[in-house]
Scaffold this motif. Structure first.
Motif, PDB file in Angstrom:
ATOM      1  N   THR A   1       0.863  -1.149   0.105  1.00 59.49           N
ATOM      2  CA  THR A   1       0.010   0.070  -0.075  1.00 59.49           C
ATOM      3  C   THR A   1       1.011   1.256   0.108  1.00 59.49           C
ATOM      4  O   THR A   1       0.625   2.328  -0.623  1.00 59.49           O
ATOM      5  CB  THR A   1      -0.945   0.103   1.152  1.00 59.49           C
ATOM      6  OG1 THR A   1      -0.278  -0.345   2.507  1.00 59.49           O
ATOM      7  CG2 THR A   1      -2.217  -1.139   0.996  1.00 59.49           C
TER       8      THR A   1
ATOM      9  N   TYR B   1       3.621   1.433  -1.351  1.00 59.06           N
ATOM     10  CA  TYR B   1       4.221   1.735  -2.792  1.00 59.06           C
ATOM     11  C   TYR B   1       3.243   2.012  -3.698  1.00 59.06           C
ATOM     12  O   TYR B   1       3.553   2.960  -4.559  1.00 59.06           O
ATOM     13  CB  TYR B   1       4.717   0.286  -3.246  1.00 59.06           C
ATOM     14  CG  TYR B   1       5.114   0.303  -4.642  1.00 59.06           C
ATOM     15  CD1 TYR B   1       6.374   0.969  -5.246  1.00 59.06           C
ATOM     16  CD2 TYR B   1       4.329  -0.348  -5.737  1.00 59.06           C
ATOM     17  CE1 TYR B   1       6.612   0.926  -6.578  1.00 59.06           C
ATOM     18  CE2 TYR B   1       4.325  -0.333  -7.113  1.00 59.06           C
ATOM     19  CZ  TYR B   1       5.795   0.205  -7.489  1.00 59.06           C
ATOM     20  OH  TYR B   1       5.940   0.405  -8.705  1.00 59.06           O
ATOM     21  N   ASN B   2       1.959   1.550  -3.599  1.00 56.08           N
ATOM     22  CA  ASN B   2       0.896   2.343  -4.187  1.00 56.08           C
ATOM     23  C   ASN B   2       0.505   3.720  -4.056  1.00 56.08           C
ATOM     24  O   ASN B   2       0.636   4.581  -5.128  1.00 56.08           O
ATOM     25  CB  ASN B   2      -0.296   1.478  -4.400  1.00 56.08           C
ATOM     26  CG  ASN B   2      -0.311   0.053  -4.805  1.00 56.08           C
ATOM     27  OD1 ASN B   2       0.515   0.023  -5.882  1.00 56.08           O
ATOM     28  ND2 ASN B   2      -0.833  -1.000  -4.346  1.00 56.08           N
TER      29      ASN B   2
ATOM     30  N   ARG C   1       3.366   5.878  -5.765  1.00 53.32           N
ATOM     31  CA  ARG C   1       3.442   5.840  -7.137  1.00 53.32           C
ATOM     32  C   ARG C   1       2.259   6.841  -7.437  1.00 53.32           C
ATOM     33  O   ARG C   1       2.384   7.441  -8.610  1.00 53.32           O
ATOM     34  CB  ARG C   1       2.997   4.419  -7.980  1.00 53.32           C
ATOM     35  CG  ARG C   1       3.243   4.202  -9.248  1.00 53.32           C
ATOM     36  CD  ARG C   1       2.848   2.832  -9.734  1.00 53.32           C
ATOM     37  NE  ARG C   1       1.519   2.729  -9.474  1.00 53.32           N
ATOM     38  CZ  ARG C   1       1.017   1.585  -9.220  1.00 53.32           C
ATOM     39  NH1 ARG C   1       1.580   0.561  -9.230  1.00 53.32           N
ATOM     40  NH2 ARG C   1      -0.418   1.588  -9.130  1.00 53.32           N
ATOM     41  N   ARG C   2       1.140   6.865  -6.734  1.00 53.91           N
ATOM     42  CA  ARG C   2       0.114   7.891  -7.105  1.00 53.91           C
ATOM     43  C   ARG C   2       0.467   9.065  -7.115  1.00 53.91           C
ATOM     44  O   ARG C   2       0.319  10.070  -7.803  1.00 53.91           O
ATOM     45  CB  ARG C   2      -1.164   7.365  -6.354  1.00 53.91           C
ATOM     46  CG  ARG C   2      -1.820   6.230  -7.055  1.00 53.91           C
ATOM     47  CD  ARG C   2      -3.198   5.984  -5.904  1.00 53.91           C
ATOM     48  NE  ARG C   2      -3.841   4.744  -6.348  1.00 53.91           N
ATOM     49  CZ  ARG C   2      -4.735   4.000  -6.014  1.00 53.91           C
ATOM     50  NH1 ARG C   2      -5.373   4.873  -4.659  1.00 53.91           N
ATOM     51  NH2 ARG C   2      -5.334   3.199  -6.258  1.00 53.91           N
TER      52      ARG C   2
END
Length: 110
Positions: free
Chosen positions: A25, A27-28, A31-32
């Motif tokens: 989570t 990492y996501n 990235r966003r």
């Protein structure tokens, strides 16, 4: 002790699963944030807070390592059931783990 081992294994599995979920989570989320066109100061603060997770993992890894070494040392030390020796040995090894983490982080900041 035989009844305690499955309980410890289940807790270790749950901790490993939760760490994997947190890493994915984070990492996501990073990235966003980085894919956005305009990044403001609040997003930089969030990114800096997310990158501190590696030092937390290092801390708990070192503490668990020293706790395990303390348990191994206790296996070879002769002691009676009613002595506080095991508590003292474990406390010393966990404290050595905390001190090792402190010195590693202190040298890393320099």
């Amino acid at each position: 002790m035989k009844h305690l081992a499955p309980f410890i294994v289940m807790i270790a599995i749950l901790i490993a699963i939760s760490v994997i979920i947190v890493v994915i989570t984070n990492y996501n989320l990073k990235r966003r944030i980085l894919n956005k066109e305009n990044i403001d100061d609040k997003m930089y603060v969030i990114l800096n807070n997310l990158t501190g997770f590696n030092s937390e993992m290092l801390k708990w890894g070192i503490i668990l390592l020293f706790g395990g070494v303390g348990l191994i040392v206790l296996e070879f030390l002769p002691h009676d059931e009613n002595t506080p020796l095991p508590y003292g040995v474990m406390t010393v090894f966990v404290a050595l783990g905390f001190l090792t983490y402190y010195f590693v982080m202190k040298n890393q900041k320099k």
